[in-house]
Design a protein around this motif. Structure first.
Motif, PDB file in Angstrom:
ATOM      1  N   VAL A 104     -78.081  59.978 -26.876  1.00  0.00           N
ATOM      2  CA  VAL A 104     -78.819  59.933 -25.336  1.00  0.00           C
ATOM      3  C   VAL A 104     -79.748  61.121 -25.380  1.00  0.00           C
ATOM      4  O   VAL A 104     -79.286  62.348 -25.957  1.00  0.00           O
ATOM      5  N   ALA A 105     -81.103  61.102 -24.732  1.00  0.00           N
ATOM      6  CA  ALA A 105     -82.047  62.120 -24.838  1.00  0.00           C
ATOM      7  C   ALA A 105     -81.418  63.472 -23.682  1.00  0.00           C
ATOM      8  O   ALA A 105     -81.479  63.153 -22.472  1.00  0.00           O
ATOM      9  N   VAL A 106     -81.111  64.445 -24.343  1.00  0.00           N
ATOM     10  CA  VAL A 106     -81.070  65.705 -23.369  1.00  0.00           C
ATOM     11  C   VAL A 106     -82.258  66.236 -22.998  1.00  0.00           C
ATOM     12  O   VAL A 106     -83.170  66.133 -23.743  1.00  0.00           O
ATOM     13  N   SER A 107     -81.918  67.218 -21.991  1.00  0.00           N
ATOM     14  CA  SER A 107     -83.134  68.084 -21.499  1.00  0.00           C
ATOM     15  C   SER A 107     -83.337  69.119 -22.345  1.00  0.00           C
ATOM     16  O   SER A 107     -82.554  69.833 -22.578  1.00  0.00           O
ATOM     17  N   PRO A 108     -84.888  69.205 -22.825  1.00  0.00           N
ATOM     18  CA  PRO A 108     -85.125  70.729 -23.642  1.00  0.00           C
ATOM     19  C   PRO A 108     -85.163  71.719 -22.711  1.00  0.00           C
ATOM     20  O   PRO A 108     -84.516  73.106 -23.196  1.00  0.00           O
ATOM     21  N   ASN A 182     -72.683  73.384 -27.178  1.00  0.00           N
ATOM     22  CA  ASN A 182     -71.281  72.624 -27.111  1.00  0.00           C
ATOM     23  C   ASN A 182     -70.817  73.256 -25.654  1.00  0.00           C
ATOM     24  O   ASN A 182     -69.769  72.860 -25.356  1.00  0.00           O
ATOM     25  N   LEU A 183     -71.268  74.201 -24.831  1.00  0.00           N
ATOM     26  CA  LEU A 183     -70.918  74.624 -23.663  1.00  0.00           C
ATOM     27  C   LEU A 183     -71.398  73.965 -22.504  1.00  0.00           C
ATOM     28  O   LEU A 183     -72.496  73.475 -22.490  1.00  0.00           O
ATOM     29  N   GLY A 184     -70.425  73.588 -21.592  1.00  0.00           N
ATOM     30  CA  GLY A 184     -70.833  72.985 -20.195  1.00  0.00           C
ATOM     31  C   GLY A 184     -71.243  71.514 -20.259  1.00  0.00           C
ATOM     32  O   GLY A 184     -71.440  71.046 -18.963  1.00  0.00           O
ATOM     33  N   GLY A 185     -71.427  70.878 -21.263  1.00  0.00           N
ATOM     34  CA  GLY A 185     -71.667  69.516 -21.108  1.00  0.00           C
ATOM     35  C   GLY A 185     -73.259  69.103 -21.187  1.00  0.00           C
ATOM     36  O   GLY A 185     -74.048  69.998 -20.969  1.00  0.00           O
ATOM     37  N   LEU A 186     -73.405  67.999 -21.494  1.00  0.00           N
ATOM     38  CA  LEU A 186     -74.887  67.098 -21.779  1.00  0.00           C
ATOM     39  C   LEU A 186     -75.553  67.172 -20.456  1.00  0.00           C
ATOM     40  O   LEU A 186     -75.016  66.591 -19.467  1.00  0.00           O
ATOM     41  N   ARG A 253     -73.523  66.255 -15.708  1.00  0.00           N
ATOM     42  CA  ARG A 253     -72.914  66.491 -16.843  1.00  0.00           C
ATOM     43  C   ARG A 253     -71.653  65.734 -17.671  1.00  0.00           C
ATOM     44  O   ARG A 253     -70.980  65.316 -16.583  1.00  0.00           O
ATOM     45  N   ARG A 254     -71.941  65.626 -18.843  1.00  0.00           N
ATOM     46  CA  ARG A 254     -70.803  65.078 -19.374  1.00  0.00           C
ATOM     47  C   ARG A 254     -70.287  65.780 -20.656  1.00  0.00           C
ATOM     48  O   ARG A 254     -71.185  66.131 -21.422  1.00  0.00           O
ATOM     49  N   PRO A 255     -69.046  65.648 -21.128  1.00  0.00           N
ATOM     50  CA  PRO A 255     -68.690  66.282 -22.368  1.00  0.00           C
ATOM     51  C   PRO A 255     -69.784  65.589 -23.731  1.00  0.00           C
ATOM     52  O   PRO A 255     -69.916  64.466 -23.942  1.00  0.00           O
ATOM     53  N   PRO A 256     -70.090  66.410 -24.736  1.00  0.00           N
ATOM     54  CA  PRO A 256     -70.874  65.505 -25.735  1.00  0.00           C
ATOM     55  C   PRO A 256     -69.656  65.000 -26.682  1.00  0.00           C
ATOM     56  O   PRO A 256     -68.300  65.326 -26.778  1.00  0.00           O
TER      57      PRO A 256
END
Length: 389
Positions: A104-108, A182-186, A253-256
């Motif tokens: 899934v495209a995550v935010s830079p 890895n911290l805080g979710g995607l 957010r959701r966990p990777p």
């Protein structure tokens, strides 16, 4: 009777069409968010793909929401997300690498914010044993993250006091950024749009800076308290803490789905250091260059999009008036092929530059921000390779 039968048949057809469409959309969504659950070995044997076998890495499409508008690109897969006037290509390349890994495209912008401000001590609190094993194998990770944060630059543009405001920070390290993510979710690109850099939030940052002197005194902002001193000041803390709170409000957010475990190899800290090596007669040995390309081949052959550190001037001639002699750049590599007897790699640029402005011979191999570079072109300035296990 006939009318009722006709209407019933049409209704069944409409339901079938709706069901088919829904199933198709679900299938597309499943493919877009597909990810490889495998974790690659920590220390594999890297070997060049001698045949230069063609391979293409599927990248999840982003929304490309346009600044000042809710409109989005009708064909987002055709154009990479661009950094605009920002100078955080490392975050865009890292976001590409992470997006491909998690499907899934995550935010830079979210990647950059975590790199600069997330608390690295919290990595050891993550319960995933694979992350804990990775941290044990890299005991200097806290010092490495601190070093990479201290290596960031602060822009003078509209910032005469050199306050370390988030949108004035430049540069970073892809491996540290990936590990901290890895911290805080995607946070997806659609929630925190990054196309054209900070353009979606320009008025917001201006307002934060204007109000910072009022809100900064006698305040303690825990959200930025764990970063290095270089990235802190009373005014900047107020702005940066507000930005982090805004991001949390926008991000769903959701966990990777898999841990983000970077593997990196570099022969220089940045492009300028690489150029200094060459000027001093310390060019990397052929075996070292082969190792870097073998890492690129290994990542591609195992379904990963690696990022590489190189010079933008490989793609475009330097303007003689440009004070930047190095043009340090970072991009993901998303394909490989053999063309005209040479092995070529498809570099996913994130500057948003037009192909027509690139060097003759290279512009013909450019399409909407993706450029085929030959092995020899890439080797001229290649100084780092990072991929996710």
């Amino acid at each position: 009777m006939g009318d009722r039968g006709s209407g019933w048949a049409l209704g069944r057809a409409a339901c079938a069409l709706s069901l088919t469409l829904a199933m198709s959309l679900a299938a597309l969504a499943a493919r877009a968010e597909a990810f490889d659950p495998r974790i690659l070995p920590a220390k594999p044997r890297y070997v060049r793909n001698a045949a230069c076998r063609p391979v293409t890495i599927a990248m999840p499409p982003a929304t490309h929401r346009l600044p000042g508008s809710n409109r989005i690109s009708p064909r987002p897969a055709d154009i990479p997300v661009g950094q605009g006037d920002s100078a955080i290509c490392f975050a865009y390349a890292t976001a590409d690498m992470i997006s491909q890994r998690v499907g899934v495209a995550v935010s830079p912008l979210d990647v950059a914010a975590k790199f600069y401000f997330a608390d690295p001590a919290r990595l050891s609190e993550i319960g995933d044993t694979r992350i804990r094993d990775h941290l044990r194998a890299h005991p200097a990770y806290l010092a490495d993250i601190a070093w990479s944060r201290n290596a960031a630059d602060i822009s003078h543009d509209g910032n005469p006091q050199l306050q370390p405001y988030f949108d004035k920070l430049e540069g970073g390290e892809e491996d540290a950024a990936a590990l901290l993510y890895n911290l805080g979710g995607l946070c997806e690109e659609r929630d925190l749009p990054s196309h054209e850099g900070y353009a979606h939030f320009t008025p917001y940052f201006a307002a934060l800076r204007y109000s910072a002197p009022v809100r900064a005194p006698n305040m303690s902002f825990r959200s930025v308290g764990s970063t290095v001193d270089k990235l802190r000041s009373r005014r900047a803390d107020a702005v940066n803490a507000a930005w982090l709170a805004q991001a949390e409000a926008l991000c769903r957010r959701r966990p990777p789905p898999v841990p983000l475990l970077p593997v990196s190899f570099r022969i220089a800290a940045n492009q300028l250091a690489f150029m200094e090596m060459l000027e001093e007669g310390r060019a990397p040995a052929p075996a070292t260059v082969t190792r870097m390309l073998a890492m690129v081949d290994y990542a591609l052959d195992h379904g990963r999009a690696p990022t590489v550190g190189y010079s933008w001037y490989v793609l475009e001639e330097r303007d003689p008036k440009d004070p930047d002699v190095a043009a340090d750049h970072s991009s993901a590599i998303v394909a490989r092929r053999r063309e005209a007897g040479a092995c070529q790699y498809l570099v996913q640029d994130n500057t948003g530059e037009y192909c027509a402005r690139m060097r003759a011979g290279i512009r013909e191999r450019c399409d909407n921000g993706r450029v085929w570079l030959t092995e020899d072109e890439l080797k001229r300035t290649l100084y780092s390779v990072i991929y996710l296990r």
